[in-house]
Write a protein that holds these residues in place. Structure first.
Motif, PDB file in Angstrom:
ATOM      1  N   ALA A  69       4.991 -10.612  -1.433  1.00 26.88           N
ATOM      2  CA  ALA A  69       6.118 -10.444  -2.119  1.00 26.88           C
ATOM      3  C   ALA A  69       5.782  -8.758  -2.690  1.00 26.88           C
ATOM      4  O   ALA A  69       5.948  -7.558  -2.158  1.00 26.88           O
ATOM      5  N   GLN A  70       4.399  -8.870  -2.920  1.00 27.34           N
ATOM      6  CA  GLN A  70       3.030  -7.358  -2.736  1.00 27.34           C
ATOM      7  C   GLN A  70       3.457  -6.925  -1.140  1.00 27.34           C
ATOM      8  O   GLN A  70       3.582  -5.576  -0.912  1.00 27.34           O
ATOM      9  N   GLN A  71       3.350  -7.187  -0.470  1.00 28.20           N
ATOM     10  CA  GLN A  71       3.549  -6.249   1.073  1.00 28.20           C
ATOM     11  C   GLN A  71       5.379  -5.771   0.968  1.00 28.20           C
ATOM     12  O   GLN A  71       5.412  -4.785   1.465  1.00 28.20           O
ATOM     13  N   ALA A  72       6.099  -6.793   0.804  1.00 35.04           N
ATOM     14  CA  ALA A  72       7.235  -6.297   0.238  1.00 35.04           C
ATOM     15  C   ALA A  72       7.885  -4.939  -0.596  1.00 35.04           C
ATOM     16  O   ALA A  72       8.412  -3.849   0.534  1.00 35.04           O
ATOM     17  N   ILE A  73       7.125  -4.869  -0.975  1.00 31.23           N
ATOM     18  CA  ILE A  73       7.448  -3.456  -1.927  1.00 31.23           C
ATOM     19  C   ILE A  73       6.483  -2.857  -1.338  1.00 31.23           C
ATOM     20  O   ILE A  73       7.395  -1.408  -1.098  1.00 31.23           O
ATOM     21  N   ALA A  74       6.232  -2.336  -0.408  1.00 30.10           N
ATOM     22  CA  ALA A  74       4.801  -1.863   0.490  1.00 30.10           C
ATOM     23  C   ALA A  74       5.844  -0.630   0.943  1.00 30.10           C
ATOM     24  O   ALA A  74       6.393  -0.179   1.830  1.00 30.10           O
ATOM     25  N   TYR A  75       6.603  -2.307   1.853  1.00 30.03           N
ATOM     26  CA  TYR A  75       7.296  -1.706   3.063  1.00 30.03           C
ATOM     27  C   TYR A  75       8.626  -1.591   2.496  1.00 30.03           C
ATOM     28  O   TYR A  75       9.598  -0.915   3.259  1.00 30.03           O
ATOM     29  N   PRO A 189       4.161   0.926   5.629  1.00 29.69           N
ATOM     30  CA  PRO A 189       3.338   0.689   5.124  1.00 29.69           C
ATOM     31  C   PRO A 189       3.056   1.162   3.838  1.00 29.69           C
ATOM     32  O   PRO A 189       2.139   1.616   4.119  1.00 29.69           O
ATOM     33  N   ASP A 190       2.539   1.302   2.597  1.00 34.53           N
ATOM     34  CA  ASP A 190       2.832   2.485   1.473  1.00 34.53           C
ATOM     35  C   ASP A 190       1.566   0.962  -0.253  1.00 34.53           C
ATOM     36  O   ASP A 190       2.864   0.804  -0.719  1.00 34.53           O
ATOM     37  N   PRO A 191       0.466   0.535   0.566  1.00 29.71           N
ATOM     38  CA  PRO A 191       0.546   0.181  -0.161  1.00 29.71           C
ATOM     39  C   PRO A 191       0.309   0.410  -2.120  1.00 29.71           C
ATOM     40  O   PRO A 191       0.704  -0.113  -3.384  1.00 29.71           O
ATOM     41  N   SER A 192       0.927   1.804  -2.616  1.00 31.26           N
ATOM     42  CA  SER A 192       0.773   2.045  -3.995  1.00 31.26           C
ATOM     43  C   SER A 192       2.283   2.394  -4.136  1.00 31.26           C
ATOM     44  O   SER A 192       2.422   3.435  -5.136  1.00 31.26           O
ATOM     45  N   ARG A 193       3.397   1.728  -3.351  1.00 34.13           N
ATOM     46  CA  ARG A 193       4.747   2.412  -4.017  1.00 34.13           C
ATOM     47  C   ARG A 193       4.740   1.445  -4.962  1.00 34.13           C
ATOM     48  O   ARG A 193       4.238   0.276  -5.307  1.00 34.13           O
TER      49      ARG A 193
END
Ligand code: FAD
Length: 346
Positions: A69-75, A189-193
């Motif tokens: 789920a966390q990765q989905a935000i980054a993507y 991917p942007d982990p800070s998104r």
């Protein structure tokens, strides 16, 4: 919600309640997301830019998959709906479609996108019949018309791949499509998104689920062309199945996998799961090495998204050499062994 669909969600596009947003169903296995999910999120973002205020949602189902789920935000997801439950640990049609149906009814997305993988195709069909709405399967192009129509333009090859059909779903909502892996580009991917994870309360009654998972056998030799960073592909020019043993050595030396043109597959030199092109898979590796493949348009459509194309062909007129970044005119049985030696030395 576990209840069978009764149509009360009214899938009619003219319904009083608004259908809004794009929902991407994220596919993962053992907590490993499939890249097609991120590719669809990238395309959803590009389409959402044409629909002012349109949120991009992701649905993540599985067991212990919060990291996905966390990765989905980054993507690219604005909101991730997370259904984390032991009954969702392994894909089964019924619990997965129960959860997806519940999300469609409660969040009313105007578009639902799913990867055209084995499980994605199964899930999409099950959901579309239960909503009920239409489904355009196996798309290779997706776009959306700006307001007021907001129509999803889902395109796919039709009539034995002889023409591209663009299919519109005018009456029902949501508009659903499955799309082939490898045709769309994922965002960096942007982990800070910023984004929000909403946990769904899943209450699945295992006794109501018809399918039981008795044993899981992993196929370690299954080729994942759509996820490969390096592909060494062979065609009719190999002259026989022995050629693929040589290409296998080069692929191994480069950390890649082996692909094939249709004639090589049809001759039985290699399995169909290796076929690249219009009736095979679409790939976009960092490096594509074509050996003894002439470069027919039906092959090119499956691999022209590759970052660097190296082609080896003894015919200087072969179209693949025009499409290549590095064109080598020569006998592949001389060039490939030299490349293997170089790759092993380097
Ligand atoms: P060829 O066109 O025969 O090319 C062989 C090449 O190898 C030649 O350029 C030759 O010079 C070279 N060569 C021979 N010996 C050597 C050597 N020793 N060293 C170096 N080079 C050598 N094709 C696909 O690949 N994928 C698809 O998904 C696909 N879908 C199709 C769908 C439809 C509806 C249709 C009509 C066709 C489809 N095709 C597909 C087939 C496609 O049109 C071509 O026939 C096919 O791609 C040609 O395969 P090839 O390049 O391996 O063979």
């Amino acid at each position: 919600d576990g209840r069978p669909a009764d149509g009360t969600a009214s899938s009619d596009a003219s319904g009083a309640e608004r259908w809004e947003g794009i929902l991407v169903v994220v596919e993962q296995h053992d907590g490993e997301p499939r890249p097609v999910s991120w590719q669809l999120l990238g395309q959803a973002r590009r389409m959402a830019a044409r629909l002012p205020g349109c949120p991009v949602m992701a649905l993540v189902m599985g067991h212990q998959v919060r990291h996905v789920a966390q990765q989905a935000i980054a993507y690219g997801a604005d909101v991730v709906l997370l259904a984390d439950h032991p009954a969702l640990g392994v894909y089964r049609t019924q619990p997965y479609s129960d959860v997806t149906l519940h999300v469609i009814r409660t969040h009313r997305p105007e578009i639902v996108l799913i990867g055209a993988t084995y499980t994605g195709r199964d899930l999409a069909g099950a959901i579309a019949t239960r909503v009920p709405t239409g489904l355009t399967a196996d798309c290779t192009m997706l776009d959306v018309e700006p307001p007021p129509s907001r129509l999803l333009q889902a395109s796919r090859p039709a009539f034995s791949e002889k023409l591209m059909a663009t299919i519109l779903c005018k009456r029902h909502r949501p508009q659903m499509a499955t799309a082939r892996p490898g045709v769309f580009e994922a965002l960096e991917p942007d982990p800070s998104r910023p984004g929000e994870i909403r946990e769904l309360a899943v209450t699945l009654d295992e006794s109501r689920v018809a399918a039981r998972v008795v044993r899981i056998e992993r196929q370690t030799r299954t080729v994942r062309l759509d996820e490969a960073r390096v592909i060494v592909a062979g065609g009719r020019g190999l002259g026989g199945p022995h050629g693929f043993r040589l290409l296998g050595e080069l692929a191994e030396a480069l950390g890649g996998v082996v692909g094939a043109s249709r004639p090589a597959v049809e001759a039985g030199w290699i399995g169909h799961e290796h076929q690249i092109g219009q009736t095979g898979q679409t790939v976009r590796p960092k490096l594509y090495v074509a050996c003894g493949i002439s470069g027919a348009v039906q092959h090119l459509v499956g691999m022209s998204g590759s970052e660097v194309i190296v082609a080896i062909d003894k015919d200087p007129q072969a179209p693949i050499l025009q499409a290549a970044d590095v064109a080598i005119v020569g006998d592949l049985y001389e060039v490939v062994p030299a490349l293997i030696q170089e790759a092993r030395a380097g």
